[in-house]
Scaffold this motif. Sequence first.
Motif, PDB file in Angstrom:
ATOM      1  N   PHE A  81       0.748  -1.285   0.030  1.00  0.00           N
ATOM      2  CA  PHE A  81       0.015   0.109  -0.105  1.00  0.00           C
ATOM      3  C   PHE A  81       0.841   1.368   0.006  1.00  0.00           C
ATOM      4  O   PHE A  81       2.037   1.384   0.480  1.00  0.00           O
ATOM      5  CB  PHE A  81      -0.892  -0.016   1.338  1.00  0.00           C
ATOM      6  CG  PHE A  81      -1.647  -1.189   1.471  1.00  0.00           C
ATOM      7  CD1 PHE A  81      -2.108  -1.905   0.354  1.00  0.00           C
ATOM      8  CD2 PHE A  81      -2.103  -1.339   2.735  1.00  0.00           C
ATOM      9  CE1 PHE A  81      -2.962  -3.216   0.548  1.00  0.00           C
ATOM     10  CE2 PHE A  81      -2.929  -2.767   2.874  1.00  0.00           C
ATOM     11  CZ  PHE A  81      -3.342  -3.442   1.686  1.00  0.00           C
ATOM     12  N   MET A  82       0.471   2.422  -0.663  1.00  0.00           N
ATOM     13  CA  MET A  82       1.179   3.559  -0.617  1.00  0.00           C
ATOM     14  C   MET A  82       1.051   3.953   0.718  1.00  0.00           C
ATOM     15  O   MET A  82       2.364   4.921   1.182  1.00  0.00           O
ATOM     16  CB  MET A  82       0.351   4.570  -1.559  1.00  0.00           C
ATOM     17  CG  MET A  82       0.470   4.263  -3.255  1.00  0.00           C
ATOM     18  SD  MET A  82      -0.312   5.389  -3.924  1.00  0.00           S
ATOM     19  CE  MET A  82      -0.544   4.743  -5.550  1.00  0.00           C
ATOM     20  N   GLU A  83       0.299   3.894   1.586  1.00  0.00           N
ATOM     21  CA  GLU A  83       0.419   4.364   3.100  1.00  0.00           C
ATOM     22  C   GLU A  83       1.454   3.760   3.791  1.00  0.00           C
ATOM     23  O   GLU A  83       1.619   4.455   4.950  1.00  0.00           O
ATOM     24  CB  GLU A  83      -1.038   4.112   3.779  1.00  0.00           C
ATOM     25  CG  GLU A  83      -2.379   4.935   3.039  1.00  0.00           C
ATOM     26  CD  GLU A  83      -2.709   4.636   1.469  1.00  0.00           C
ATOM     27  OE1 GLU A  83      -3.826   5.167   1.162  1.00  0.00           O
ATOM     28  OE2 GLU A  83      -2.266   3.623   0.817  1.00  0.00           O
ATOM     29  N   ARG A 140      10.097   9.835  -3.918  1.00  0.00           N
ATOM     30  CA  ARG A 140       9.024  10.693  -4.042  1.00  0.00           C
ATOM     31  C   ARG A 140       8.206  10.940  -2.816  1.00  0.00           C
ATOM     32  O   ARG A 140       7.736  11.667  -2.638  1.00  0.00           O
ATOM     33  CB  ARG A 140       8.314  10.005  -5.200  1.00  0.00           C
ATOM     34  CG  ARG A 140       8.679  10.068  -6.670  1.00  0.00           C
ATOM     35  CD  ARG A 140       8.077   9.253  -7.677  1.00  0.00           C
ATOM     36  NE  ARG A 140       6.586   9.890  -7.968  1.00  0.00           N
ATOM     37  CZ  ARG A 140       5.639   9.247  -8.631  1.00  0.00           C
ATOM     38  NH1 ARG A 140       5.984   8.165  -9.342  1.00  0.00           N
ATOM     39  NH2 ARG A 140       4.658   9.951  -8.979  1.00  0.00           N
ATOM     40  N   TYR A 141       8.073   9.647  -2.083  1.00  0.00           N
ATOM     41  CA  TYR A 141       7.290   9.587  -0.905  1.00  0.00           C
ATOM     42  C   TYR A 141       7.848  10.847   0.029  1.00  0.00           C
ATOM     43  O   TYR A 141       7.484  11.760   0.749  1.00  0.00           O
ATOM     44  CB  TYR A 141       7.308   8.532   0.002  1.00  0.00           C
ATOM     45  CG  TYR A 141       6.475   8.421   1.205  1.00  0.00           C
ATOM     46  CD1 TYR A 141       5.246   8.577   1.328  1.00  0.00           C
ATOM     47  CD2 TYR A 141       7.358   8.658   2.386  1.00  0.00           C
ATOM     48  CE1 TYR A 141       4.500   8.545   2.874  1.00  0.00           C
ATOM     49  CE2 TYR A 141       6.666   8.693   3.783  1.00  0.00           C
ATOM     50  CZ  TYR A 141       5.220   8.917   3.734  1.00  0.00           C
ATOM     51  OH  TYR A 141       4.715   8.864   4.978  1.00  0.00           O
ATOM     52  N   ALA A 172       1.033  10.528  -7.763  1.00  0.00           N
ATOM     53  CA  ALA A 172       0.898  11.838  -7.573  1.00  0.00           C
ATOM     54  C   ALA A 172      -0.658  12.335  -7.266  1.00  0.00           C
ATOM     55  O   ALA A 172      -0.489  13.226  -6.155  1.00  0.00           O
ATOM     56  CB  ALA A 172       0.900  12.678  -9.124  1.00  0.00           C
ATOM     57  N   ALA A 173      -1.804  11.691  -7.547  1.00  0.00           N
ATOM     58  CA  ALA A 173      -2.814  11.894  -7.113  1.00  0.00           C
ATOM     59  C   ALA A 173      -3.158  11.344  -5.549  1.00  0.00           C
ATOM     60  O   ALA A 173      -3.726  12.193  -4.610  1.00  0.00           O
ATOM     61  CB  ALA A 173      -4.137  11.095  -7.998  1.00  0.00           C
ATOM     62  N   GLN A 195      -4.223  13.700  -2.151  1.00  0.00           N
ATOM     63  CA  GLN A 195      -5.210  13.315  -1.206  1.00  0.00           C
ATOM     64  C   GLN A 195      -4.770  13.490   0.274  1.00  0.00           C
ATOM     65  O   GLN A 195      -5.267  13.824   1.061  1.00  0.00           O
ATOM     66  CB  GLN A 195      -5.623  11.884  -1.574  1.00  0.00           C
ATOM     67  CG  GLN A 195      -6.561  11.766  -2.843  1.00  0.00           C
ATOM     68  CD  GLN A 195      -7.142  10.322  -3.083  1.00  0.00           C
ATOM     69  OE1 GLN A 195      -6.656   9.409  -2.420  1.00  0.00           O
ATOM     70  NE2 GLN A 195      -7.898  10.317  -4.101  1.00  0.00           N
ATOM     71  N   ARG A 196      -3.472  12.951   0.207  1.00  0.00           N
ATOM     72  CA  ARG A 196      -2.759  12.881   1.530  1.00  0.00           C
ATOM     73  C   ARG A 196      -2.482  14.274   1.997  1.00  0.00           C
ATOM     74  O   ARG A 196      -2.746  14.301   3.145  1.00  0.00           O
ATOM     75  CB  ARG A 196      -1.470  12.044   1.669  1.00  0.00           C
ATOM     76  CG  ARG A 196      -0.470  11.982   2.859  1.00  0.00           C
ATOM     77  CD  ARG A 196       0.705  11.338   2.430  1.00  0.00           C
ATOM     78  NE  ARG A 196       1.735  11.184   3.613  1.00  0.00           N
ATOM     79  CZ  ARG A 196       2.539  12.026   3.922  1.00  0.00           C
ATOM     80  NH1 ARG A 196       2.547  13.097   3.450  1.00  0.00           N
ATOM     81  NH2 ARG A 196       3.056  11.886   4.896  1.00  0.00           N
ATOM     82  N   ALA A 197      -2.032  15.143   1.348  1.00  0.00           N
ATOM     83  CA  ALA A 197      -1.703  16.419   1.630  1.00  0.00           C
ATOM     84  C   ALA A 197      -2.940  17.009   2.364  1.00  0.00           C
ATOM     85  O   ALA A 197      -3.093  17.718   3.066  1.00  0.00           O
ATOM     86  CB  ALA A 197      -1.035  17.218   0.741  1.00  0.00           C
TER      87      ALA A 197
END
Length: 252
Positions: free
Chosen positions: A133-135, A198-199, A241-242, A246-248
């Motif tokens: 997961f990106m998270e 990137r993270y 990127a999207a 959302q995270r920001a």
Amino acid sequence: MRIVVIGGTGLIGSKTIKLLRRAGHDAVAAAPSTGVNTVTGDGLDAVLIGADVVVDLANSPSFEPPAVIDFFNQHEANLVAAEVRAGVQHHVVLSIVGTDRLQGNAYFQAKVDQENAVKRSGVPYTIIRSTQFMEFIGTIADAGDKGGVIHVAAGLFQPIAADDVAAIVAETAQSKPRNGTIEIAGPERAPFDEFVGRYLALANDRRQVRSDPEWAYFGSRLDRLSLVPLADARLGRIDFAAWGVQRAAALV
């Protein structure tokens, strides 16, 4: 349908519950905090009364051997036995892409054992193997910190957003059992260190990232394709990127 989500209070589970309820289903979150413990069996038979589908998102509190193997073995043995008693018609379990390709990793071996228990259970099933997961990229980065430099294993990475995982899990729970395995991944594939870099940029983290072929990924050495699908996979809609946007927004 009555759909019981084991691990329904976690990252993927809570999102899946919302989607299923929005679709009009009786979706029940089952977890120790709601009185259901799959390892001890407490509350399991009661929560499965009338259940048509079980979504299995349980996770071990420890990644250490043999604790993680004991957890998944006991969890799955109790769960599938209770499903048989309740007449459950579809068992959906979330697993990991490449889990059968990494040697020497107790967590991945435990997931293989879990998949095999589901296959043997006699309950119609669908196994969903997901990439990371990106998270969780921040946790992976911190695990590789050595003197302020982030070491990451070499190889390719194809992370998927938790929202995409939950959407596919919810859709699968509402579909007929495949009695087989599907793989899901994010829409972008790139070297591991590129995604970590990137993270860190999103987090305004100035630590450097170093791709290290000798660096172990939670105890396992990676090949170039260890963590990505080898054949066709269903891809999520949210690119990195999207997801970052959302995270920001969520942090404001």
